[in-house]
Design a protein around this motif. Structure first.
Motif: not given
Length: 776
Positions: A672-698
């Protein structure tokens, strides 16, 4: 049906040797090309009447031809053995019964079936097998209409075939008896001329086929050939020197024989004629009947008797079988369920009925005696008389072998009944027509039923052809299983195929390939008779390449009544309603309910569902699920400066950039509005999650060019790594509740983390800490 075990046949299938032996046995009877006698004619007529059919024939199979020795109902003659129906099976020793030859792969292209020689439908034959096991041909009955013969009638037909062979045997035996009697006479004359020398006589008789015995004045046997050994079971060395009373005369006739022989020796007068049938006995005591040809000889003042002896036990049995067959014929005629009328063609009674069975009398309301004073014209409806007489004329003149038609009869009480008539002709020994055989069955009720059925079928055809839904009839029988048998215009429009094109296809050919396997599974219960009605929605392919949805309603129809008809098999009536528009509407509504109208991305509802599925799978695999909550930085300024249209355009571009940097299994949703959400299955640890987040920023580092101008925006990302506790991933309603609560908490944690990123200066990632296991 299979008859009792037939005599062993000497190599009928054993190559040229067996066939040569069979042909020799056939020619030995001397019946090929010989006119059939009255007895054979009677047997063939009996076969036709016993089977209740207009046609019968006695077929003998020569090396290259089929010889029809005598026929009933048609003019017989020779034809090529390769064209013979009987030649296919006569050596098998079994009765053959074919209700409809046009449906039998063995016969459907035979000239006797396809019209080149005849149009045989019902066909039955019994093999002619001689006592030595050689197949000679067959006794056949047939009709130009399909039908069935009972086991009793087939058994009777087999019995008549044995009678035919017995008559052949009797004819051969009679011919041989004359031959051997003449042979014995010549031998006796020669013996007298040679001074009653037995030496040369024994030399000649050693090779004869019949038993030959010489008896001296003392009633003792002086000559006993090999054939006598075979007939009576006494070796020559034991028989010679014994009296006839001690060897072959039955005990009850011993006294009469001894007295008669003594009188002959004393006076030269004999009481027996030169050829006579008398009882005899074998060495083992079994009785037999023999034909005895006696030749007395007197030489050098001493009398001797020469006897040619032939075993006629088989002929006696054949005669008994013939008497039994005649009795069975009389019973069959009397008790036949259909009417049988014999009409004279010659003599003072020409045109009148010779005989009528009880069924015919009951149908016509006349007694048998009254019918014998009437002609066919007297009981035929006047309106049907000319056509009926023409059909009979064609049969009598030989234009057609038989006639099958329906006509009206006028009963004795004046009522009219419909009869189904089969007429065939019986010829005399000189080939002249003697009388006609008419089989008639009351079909009054059947005609009413046929008329009602025709009207019902016409109504069905009209409804079928004009129905606003697609309709087709599909075969369920062995031969036509799954084949389209009939279609209407609406189905042609639905598929884009013409009627002839559809009739060349299988019903499954119309179904979309992705639905075909399920369609085959759904069709199987109808084939097995386990399901009578069913309904399913499935996709169909149109010839223009489009896919159409159809609601298929299928109803099984049982096999049509009337055995022997080509359509006597179950069928499936299918109605196909075009529901393409409804399915499209339903699909659009489902998409609208689960997707964002601006970007086309999944909405909150669909995101929540996929998050629940991802959490349940992670609980089974031991991995985690990454949840990212994204809020755009600087979006309000775009809206305020460039307007809402520019804002909408920017949101669609952001959705495209976010989607491009995610994995195939990830879900991007607009909340809604300018809000988005992402669900990423099969994440093995925080590093994998941060990698996805950085790609969104980039993905938003580069400014976004819009129609209203170029704008730079950023994104604040809140991240959370969610997992399930021990039992939450199992089945049951409790586990489902746990997964839903975990999903809610994961979204809440990600949302909280996103606000932390905003407070920390925007355009950055904040991970919810500590990275704890979230439980329900």
């Amino acid at each position: 049906m299979t008859p009792a075990t037939p005599p062993a046949r000497s190599g009928e299938r054993g190559g040229s040797t067996g066939e040569a032996q069979r042909l020799a046995a056939l020619h030995d009877y001397g019946v090929l090309d010989a006119p059939a006698d009255a007895e054979l004619d009677d047997v063939v007529r009996a076969a036709a009447m016993l089977a209740g059919v207009p046609h019968a024939t006695l077929n003998l199979i020569d090396e290259h031809r089929q010889c029809q020795l005598t026929t009933v109902g048609f003019e017989g003659g020779d034809s090529a053995r390769s064209d013979s129906m009987c030649a296919l099976h006569f050596t098998d020793g079994e009765v053959v019964h074919v209700p409809d030859a046009t449906l039998d792969e063995r016969y459907r292209t035979n000239p006797w079936v396809d019209g080149r020689l005849a149009r045989v439908r019902l066909y039955a034959s019994a093999p002619l097998v001689d006592p030595r096991g050689h197949a000679l041909g067959s006794l056949c009955v047939f009709d130009t209409a399909p039908g069935e013969l009972s086991a009793a009638r087939l058994g009777a037909l087999e019995g008549l075939a044995r009678v035919v062979v017995a008559l052949f045997e009797r004819r051969r035996e009679a011919r041989l008896a004359v031959h051997y009697a003449e042979q014995a006479r010549r031998h006796a004359e020669q013996a007298r001329r040679l001074g009653a020398s037995d030496a040369e006589l024994r030399l000649v008789l050693a090779t004869t086929g019949d038993a030959f015995v010489a008896v001296g004045e003392d009633q003792r046997i002086t000559s006993w050939n090999a054939a006598a050994e075979a007939v009576f079971g006494w070796p020559a060395e034991e028989a010679l020197g014994r009296t006839l009373v001690e060897t072959i005369v039955p005990p009850e006739l011993a006294a009469a024989h001894a007295a008669g022989f003594e009188r002959f020796v004393r006076t030269g007068v004999r009481n027996l004629s030169s050829t006579v049938e008398v009882p005899a006995r074998r060495r083992d005591g079994t009785a037999l009947a023999v034909e005895l040809s006696l030749t007395p000889v007197e030489a050098a003042g001493r009398r001797k008797v020469y006897a040619a002896i032939r075993d006629v036990s088989e002929r006696r049995r054949a005669e008994a079988a013939l008497r039994e067959a005649e009795q069975r014929f009389s019973l069959a005629f009397t008790h036949a369920p259909t009417g049988v009328l014999l009409t004279a063609l010659t003599g003072e009674g020409a045109g009148r009925f010779l005989s009528a069975n009880p069924a015919a009398c009951a149908m016509l309301g006349h007694s048998a005696e009254a019918l014998q004073e009437l002609t066919s014209a007297d009981i035929t409806h006047p309106d049907d008389l000319p056509a009926a007489q023409e059909r009979v004329r064609q049969v009598v003149e030989g234009a057609v072998p038989s006639a099958h038609f329906e006509k009206r009869y006028v009963r004795a009480d004046g009522r009219t009944v419909w009869g189904e008539v089969d007429i065939s002709l019986v010829h005399g020994a000189d080939g002249e027509p003697l009388y006609t055989i008419t089989h008639v069955q009351d079909v009054t009720r059947e005609r009413v039923d046929r008329q009602r059925l025709a009207e019902s079928e016409q109504r069905f055809r009209t409804a079928f052809g004009t129905a606003p839904v697609g309709m087709m009839i599909v075969g369920l029988g062995e031969e036509n299983a799954g084949r389209i048998l009939q279609v209407n215009t609406t189905l042609c429009e639905f598929t884009g195929l013409s009627g002839p094109e559809l009739l060349e296809r299988d019903v499954h050919d119309l179904v979309h390939p992705d639905d075909r396997a399920e369609g085959l599974l759904g069709f199987a219960p109808f084939l097995l008779g386990e399901l009578a009605h069913g309904q399913v929605e499935q996709r169909y392919r149109h010839t223009d390449g489009t896919t159409r949805w159809g609601l298929l309603t299928a109803t099984a129809m049982p096999a049509t009544a009337g055995a022997g008809t080509a359509d006597a098999e179950p069928q499936l009536l299918c109605l196909i309603e075009d529901v393409t528009a409804r399915k499209a509407t339903e699909q659009a509504l489902r998409h609208q309910a689960l997707h964002d109208g601006l970007t086309g991305l999944p909405n909150r509802t669909l995101l929540h569902d996929r998050l629940e599925h991802a959490l349940a799978a992670a609980g089974r695999s031991g991995t985690g699920v990454g949840v990212l909550f994204c809020d755009l930085d600087g979006f309000k300024a775009v809206n305020d400066s460039a307007g809402h249209a520019a804002g909408d355009e920017l949101l669609r571009e952001v959705a495209a950039r976010f989607g491009a940097c995610l994995r195939p299994g990830d879900t991007l949703a607009r909340m809604g509005g300018d809000e988005f959400a992402v669900v990423c299955p099969g994440i093995t640890g925080p590093a994998d999650l941060r990698a996805v987040a950085r790609r969104l920023l980039s993905s938003l580092c580069e400014p976004i060019a819009l129609a209203a101008g170029t704008f730079a925006v950023g994104v604040s990302v809140g991240a959370h790594l969610a997992t399930l506790s021990g039992g939450a991933s199992g089945g049951g309603s409790g586990a489902c509740s746990d997964v839903w609560k975990t999903a809610e908490q994961a979204l809440a944690h990600a949302d909280t983390a996103m606000y932390e990123a905003k407070r920390a200066g925007k355009n950055r990632v904040h991970t919810h800490t500590p990275c704890q296991r979230v439980t329900a």
